[in-house]
Motif scaffolding. Sequence first.
Motif, PDB file in Angstrom:
ATOM      1  N   ILE A 174     -23.339  39.827   1.291  1.00  0.00           N
ATOM      2  CA  ILE A 174     -21.965  39.327   1.304  1.00  0.00           C
ATOM      3  C   ILE A 174     -20.976  40.490   1.323  1.00  0.00           C
ATOM      4  O   ILE A 174     -19.964  40.461   2.045  1.00  0.00           O
ATOM      5  N   THR A 175     -21.249  41.528   0.538  1.00  0.00           N
ATOM      6  CA  THR A 175     -20.378  42.709   0.547  1.00  0.00           C
ATOM      7  C   THR A 175     -20.331  43.340   1.928  1.00  0.00           C
ATOM      8  O   THR A 175     -19.255  43.692   2.443  1.00  0.00           O
ATOM      9  N   PHE A 176     -21.483  43.490   2.546  1.00  0.00           N
ATOM     10  CA  PHE A 176     -21.556  44.066   3.895  1.00  0.00           C
ATOM     11  C   PHE A 176     -20.764  43.236   4.904  1.00  0.00           C
ATOM     12  O   PHE A 176     -19.954  43.775   5.679  1.00  0.00           O
ATOM     13  N   LEU A 177     -20.962  41.935   4.900  1.00  0.00           N
ATOM     14  CA  LEU A 177     -20.253  41.076   5.844  1.00  0.00           C
ATOM     15  C   LEU A 177     -18.756  41.033   5.554  1.00  0.00           C
ATOM     16  O   LEU A 177     -17.923  41.096   6.469  1.00  0.00           O
ATOM     17  N   LEU A 178     -18.423  40.916   4.272  1.00  0.00           N
ATOM     18  CA  LEU A 178     -17.013  40.802   3.892  1.00  0.00           C
ATOM     19  C   LEU A 178     -16.233  42.060   4.255  1.00  0.00           C
ATOM     20  O   LEU A 178     -15.126  41.987   4.810  1.00  0.00           O
ATOM     21  N   LEU A 179     -16.790  43.222   3.981  1.00  0.00           N
ATOM     22  CA  LEU A 179     -16.083  44.465   4.300  1.00  0.00           C
ATOM     23  C   LEU A 179     -15.904  44.637   5.804  1.00  0.00           C
ATOM     24  O   LEU A 179     -14.856  45.111   6.266  1.00  0.00           O
ATOM     25  N   THR A 180     -16.915  44.263   6.579  1.00  0.00           N
ATOM     26  CA  THR A 180     -16.790  44.398   8.032  1.00  0.00           C
ATOM     27  C   THR A 180     -15.729  43.452   8.582  1.00  0.00           C
ATOM     28  O   THR A 180     -14.904  43.846   9.424  1.00  0.00           O
ATOM     29  N   VAL A 181     -15.727  42.208   8.098  1.00  0.00           N
ATOM     30  CA  VAL A 181     -14.728  41.246   8.566  1.00  0.00           C
ATOM     31  C   VAL A 181     -13.325  41.663   8.134  1.00  0.00           C
ATOM     32  O   VAL A 181     -12.367  41.586   8.920  1.00  0.00           O
ATOM     33  N   VAL A 182     -13.181  42.127   6.897  1.00  0.00           N
ATOM     34  CA  VAL A 182     -11.869  42.566   6.412  1.00  0.00           C
ATOM     35  C   VAL A 182     -11.380  43.777   7.201  1.00  0.00           C
ATOM     36  O   VAL A 182     -10.187  43.888   7.531  1.00  0.00           O
ATOM     37  N   SER A 183     -12.285  44.688   7.530  1.00  0.00           N
ATOM     38  CA  SER A 183     -11.896  45.846   8.337  1.00  0.00           C
ATOM     39  C   SER A 183     -11.388  45.417   9.708  1.00  0.00           C
ATOM     40  O   SER A 183     -10.334  45.897  10.169  1.00  0.00           O
ATOM     41  N   ASP A 184     -12.111  44.526  10.362  1.00  0.00           N
ATOM     42  CA  ASP A 184     -11.667  44.045  11.673  1.00  0.00           C
ATOM     43  C   ASP A 184     -10.337  43.299  11.572  1.00  0.00           C
ATOM     44  O   ASP A 184      -9.456  43.462  12.426  1.00  0.00           O
ATOM     45  N   THR A 185     -10.190  42.497  10.512  1.00  0.00           N
ATOM     46  CA  THR A 185      -8.943  41.751  10.341  1.00  0.00           C
ATOM     47  C   THR A 185      -7.759  42.684  10.082  1.00  0.00           C
ATOM     48  O   THR A 185      -6.672  42.497  10.634  1.00  0.00           O
ATOM     49  N   GLY A 186      -7.966  43.689   9.229  1.00  0.00           N
ATOM     50  CA  GLY A 186      -6.888  44.647   8.968  1.00  0.00           C
ATOM     51  C   GLY A 186      -6.492  45.413  10.206  1.00  0.00           C
ATOM     52  O   GLY A 186      -5.302  45.655  10.455  1.00  0.00           O
ATOM     53  N   ALA A 187      -7.488  45.815  11.002  1.00  0.00           N
ATOM     54  CA  ALA A 187      -7.183  46.533  12.239  1.00  0.00           C
ATOM     55  C   ALA A 187      -6.390  45.654  13.193  1.00  0.00           C
ATOM     56  O   ALA A 187      -5.419  46.106  13.827  1.00  0.00           O
ATOM     57  N   TYR A 188      -6.782  44.387  13.305  1.00  0.00           N
ATOM     58  CA  TYR A 188      -6.076  43.477  14.216  1.00  0.00           C
ATOM     59  C   TYR A 188      -4.644  43.202  13.738  1.00  0.00           C
ATOM     60  O   TYR A 188      -3.690  43.279  14.513  1.00  0.00           O
ATOM     61  N   ALA A 189      -4.500  42.883  12.438  1.00  0.00           N
ATOM     62  CA  ALA A 189      -3.180  42.505  11.922  1.00  0.00           C
ATOM     63  C   ALA A 189      -2.197  43.674  11.990  1.00  0.00           C
ATOM     64  O   ALA A 189      -1.073  43.525  12.485  1.00  0.00           O
ATOM     65  N   VAL A 190      -2.600  44.827  11.499  1.00  0.00           N
ATOM     66  CA  VAL A 190      -1.692  45.982  11.495  1.00  0.00           C
ATOM     67  C   VAL A 190      -1.463  46.490  12.912  1.00  0.00           C
ATOM     68  O   VAL A 190      -0.327  46.846  13.287  1.00  0.00           O
ATOM     69  N   GLY A 191      -2.510  46.533  13.721  1.00  0.00           N
ATOM     70  CA  GLY A 191      -2.339  47.004  15.093  1.00  0.00           C
ATOM     71  C   GLY A 191      -1.465  46.092  15.915  1.00  0.00           C
ATOM     72  O   GLY A 191      -0.650  46.551  16.728  1.00  0.00           O
ATOM     73  N   TRP A 192      -1.597  44.777  15.728  1.00  0.00           N
ATOM     74  CA  TRP A 192      -0.772  43.840  16.482  1.00  0.00           C
ATOM     75  C   TRP A 192       0.701  43.932  16.085  1.00  0.00           C
ATOM     76  O   TRP A 192       1.590  43.801  16.932  1.00  0.00           O
ATOM     77  N   ARG A 193       0.965  44.199  14.808  1.00  0.00           N
ATOM     78  CA  ARG A 193       2.349  44.225  14.336  1.00  0.00           C
ATOM     79  C   ARG A 193       2.994  45.597  14.481  1.00  0.00           C
ATOM     80  O   ARG A 193       4.162  45.708  14.867  1.00  0.00           O
TER      81      ARG A 193
END
Length: 358
Positions: free
Chosen positions: A228-247
């Motif tokens: 769960i830690t492995f999956l959660l960190l990877t998803v959060v990393s992708d989400t942070g990159a998308y949200a900050v990069g898009w804005r």
Amino acid sequence: MNDSSWQPEPVPAGPAYDAQAGPHTRPMPIVPDAAGRDFDDREARDRGAAAAGGPPFRAETPPQEPMPSPPPPHAPQPQDVPPPPPKKRAGRDLRAAIGVGVGLGAVIFASLLIVKAVFVGVVVVAVVVGLWELTSRLQEKKGIKAPLVPLAVGGAAMIIAGYVRGAEGAWVAMALTALAVLVWRMTEPPEDYLKDVTAGVFAAFYVPFLATFVALLLTADDGPQRVITFLLLTVVSDTGAYAVGWRFGKTKLAPRISPGKTREGLLGAVAFAMAAGALCMEFLIDGGAWWQGLLLGLAVAVSATLGDLGESMIKRDLGIKDMGTLLPGHGGIMDRLDSLLPTAPVVWLLLAAFVGTG
């Protein structure tokens, strides 16, 4: 003469006399207009219209349109007004992407909570589908025939061997899979043999061998929490990159590989992943510390970004946007495994160093 009784001679009647010029002036000819009327008639008509209070009638002079008033000296002209900036749009259907993501997450978490072996089966299915997508695109776009049958069988064997026998079992299964690819390709003509077997060995390492580290994470006593830690960190990393990069994204990270990625997005991935890593190490992992989570999150953000760029290189070389169409809003299975596959060995190694493999 000063005789006041003198009277001027009477003016003779007739059109040949001009009171202004005198009796010796040659009279101007009267030119009729196109309707047969002379100028004297029209002048008389105009004078009559003026005496009646109306404007003189000029049939041959059309009414003039009023001239538009000029714009103020500092008023912006229509061509000087800049067009509104285009709105940023997401490249995919966000509703479909979120729905599919939630569905996949539910399947993964349910399998982790029921029986570990069920989750291993989910990993095997994802690996086999990913191999099918990769080998299919290689053959379609490059004419490379990486043998799917030994790859699928060997890939499934790698995952199961890693879960049952640990890292040693995974290495043995990897070697046997590579050998099977070499032998299987011998049943076809020798043309492009080297190209095909090289692609096959690469596919065996890229998809199933890297996925084996997920099974290794699961073998620990707190295996589900580690996964769960492995999956959660990877998803959060992708989400942070998308949200900050898009804005806020302005500076391209690797424009020749992935034009949509920005340096600002990478910073967002690092910040989000470090925060999530600190929480996971503090509350999910036995014996973990928050500062270890910061390091873990940083490593995950870097490895996930490199994995995404790596698959973007493959897709650009193949001239495609997605590896498949199985997942609406995401593309194919390989388009979701791109950041997970290289992150799995990184998380397994750091967790082994921080809290051990037990």
